[in-house]
Design a protein around this motif. Structure first.
Motif, mmCIF file in Angstrom:
data_model
loop_
_atom_site.group_PDB
_atom_site.id
_atom_site.type_symbol
_atom_site.label_atom_id
_atom_site.label_comp_id
_atom_site.label_asym_id
_atom_site.label_seq_id
_atom_site.Cartn_x
_atom_site.Cartn_y
_atom_site.Cartn_z
ATOM 1 N N MET A 27 0.845 -1.218 -0.144
ATOM 2 C CA MET A 27 -0.099 -0.092 -0.078
ATOM 3 C C MET A 27 0.733 1.190 -0.020
ATOM 4 N N LEU A 28 0.437 2.311 -0.916
ATOM 5 C CA LEU A 28 1.103 3.603 -0.825
ATOM 6 C C LEU A 28 0.192 4.652 -0.283
ATOM 7 N N VAL A 29 0.987 5.721 0.418
ATOM 8 C CA VAL A 29 0.045 6.779 0.526
ATOM 9 C C VAL A 29 0.709 8.082 0.157
ATOM 10 N N ASP A 30 -0.239 8.956 -0.432
ATOM 11 C CA ASP A 30 0.159 10.291 -1.069
ATOM 12 C C ASP A 30 -0.169 11.096 -0.072
ATOM 13 N N SER A 31 0.809 11.595 0.748
ATOM 14 C CA SER A 31 0.947 12.365 1.799
ATOM 15 C C SER A 31 0.772 13.818 1.567
ATOM 16 N N HIS A 32 0.544 14.244 0.242
ATOM 17 C CA HIS A 32 0.034 15.810 0.002
ATOM 18 C C HIS A 32 -0.376 15.888 -1.618
ATOM 19 N N CYS A 33 -1.715 16.015 -1.566
ATOM 20 C CA CYS A 33 -2.410 15.955 -2.574
ATOM 21 C C CYS A 33 -3.463 17.118 -2.640
ATOM 22 N N HIS A 34 -3.985 17.606 -3.727
ATOM 23 C CA HIS A 34 -5.177 18.552 -3.867
ATOM 24 C C HIS A 34 -6.123 17.866 -4.677
ATOM 25 N N PHE A 35 -7.094 17.056 -4.286
ATOM 26 C CA PHE A 35 -8.103 16.472 -5.072
ATOM 27 C C PHE A 35 -8.995 17.900 -5.781
ATOM 28 N N HIS A 36 -9.252 18.797 -4.937
ATOM 29 C CA HIS A 36 -10.249 19.950 -5.280
ATOM 30 C C HIS A 36 -9.514 20.795 -5.946
ATOM 31 N N LEU A 37 -8.186 20.758 -6.391
ATOM 32 C CA LEU A 37 -7.633 21.684 -7.546
ATOM 33 C C LEU A 37 -7.336 20.949 -8.793
ATOM 34 N N LEU A 38 -7.879 19.662 -9.039
ATOM 35 C CA LEU A 38 -8.068 19.184 -10.249
ATOM 36 C C LEU A 38 -8.660 20.081 -11.522
ATOM 37 N N GLU A 39 -8.228 20.011 -12.450
ATOM 38 C CA GLU A 39 -8.981 20.923 -13.630
ATOM 39 C C GLU A 39 -10.280 20.767 -13.527
ATOM 40 N N ARG A 40 -11.030 19.467 -13.532
ATOM 41 C CA ARG A 40 -12.381 19.240 -13.577
ATOM 42 C C ARG A 40 -13.011 18.708 -12.411
ATOM 43 N N GLN A 41 -13.494 19.233 -11.553
ATOM 44 C CA GLN A 41 -13.819 18.683 -10.271
ATOM 45 C C GLN A 41 -14.688 17.337 -10.341
ATOM 46 N N ARG A 42 -15.212 17.189 -11.569
ATOM 47 C CA ARG A 42 -16.077 15.922 -11.806
ATOM 48 C C ARG A 42 -15.164 14.588 -11.753
ATOM 49 N N ASP A 43 -13.737 15.011 -12.073
ATOM 50 C CA ASP A 43 -12.870 14.035 -12.108
ATOM 51 C C ASP A 43 -12.276 13.325 -10.916
ATOM 52 N N THR A 44 -12.790 13.790 -9.645
ATOM 53 C CA THR A 44 -12.222 13.315 -8.476
ATOM 54 C C THR A 44 -12.236 11.948 -8.389
#
Length: 263
Positions: A1-18
């Motif tokens: 298992m991997l952990v992404d310790s810093h990401c910004h789902f809410h800043l993706l270009e298209r929010q529906r792509d979350t």
């Protein structure tokens, strides 16, 4: 298992792509995500996303270059009082586009550290072109009391050692994979494995072989693979170590499946 310790789902270009981004990351063995705030206005939506998906935790804070609301220490502490918020930040200093080293950035950073100490939660630190001031403020404000992460670490070994001495974990991003990052790879080889984390900083800093595209949490696997090569370790060992490190720092984060340790 991997952990992404810093990401910004809410800043993706298209929010529906979350949802699609989350599914793609799961398929690559990424089992937990720290979705990091850059302003306080997004607090409720970040909490809602984390409540829908137990594998996502979140934070509260104002980016050092942020221009929205700038709450005081007491307000920040109150905003951090939620079970899905596991850290304060991202906060810190960014002198890359502020050559005059504005005093307001340093004061904002200090407020975040004080708020983190109030609530007993780690700090997510953004430090760009400001290693000396970052270290000084962490030390002066007693940040070692709560610890935290220096995200997107790119400094030399001397700085790494000083930050480790302050009790912080160092998180490596896709920059580790860049062709011109030999110095960073040399430093990454020297950092104790039990103090390393990996991240995407999605949607920024996509790693090789995705440079020039919008970064995705799934791509944290490329950072792990590069780190494994740098350290001369199996990918599984890097995945296990960085995952254990994350949950050691954030024991309150849901971590079903941690024992799997598989990449």
């Amino acid at each position: 298992m991997l952990v992404d310790s810093h990401c910004h789902f809410h800043l993706l270009e298209r929010q529906r792509d979350t949802e699609a981004a989350l599914a793609a990351a799961r398929a690559e063995g990424v089992g937990h995500f720290l979705n990091v705030a850059v302003d306080v206005e997004s607090r409720e939506s970040l909490i809602a996303l984390a409540e829908r998906h137990p594998e996502i935790s979140t934070t509260i804070g104002v980016h050092p270059s942020g221009t929205g609301a700038d709450p005081d220490e007491e307000r920040l502490a109150a905003l951090a009082d939620h079970s899905r918020i596991i850290a304060v930040g991202e906060t810190g200093l960014d002198y890359a586009y502020n050559e005059d080293r504005p005093a307001w950035q340093r004061e904002r950073f200090r407020r975040h550290i004080r708020a983190a100490r109030r609530v007993g939660k780690p700090i997510i630190v953004h430090s760009r072109a400001a290693p000396e001031d970052t270290l000084a403020i962490l030390s002066e404000e007693g940040a070692r009391e709560v610890g935290g992460i220096i995200h997107c670490f790119t400094e030399d070994w001397a700085t790494a050692r000083a930050l480790l001495d302050e009790g912080f974990y160092l998180s490596l991003s896709g920059i580790l994979t860049f062709r011109n990052a030999d110095a960073l790879r040399d430093t990454a080889a020297r950092i104790p494995l039990d103090r390393l984390l990996i991240e995407t900083d999605c949607p920024y800093l996509a790693p090789v072989p995705h440079r020039g595209r919008e970064n995705q949490p799934a791509y944290v696997r490329h950072v792990a693979e590069c780190l494994a090569q740098v350290r001369g370790l199996p990918l599984e060992r890097v995945a296990e170590a960085t995952t254990e490190n994350f949950f050691r720092l954030f024991p309150q984060a849901p971590h079903e499946g941690l024992a799997d340790g598989a990449a």
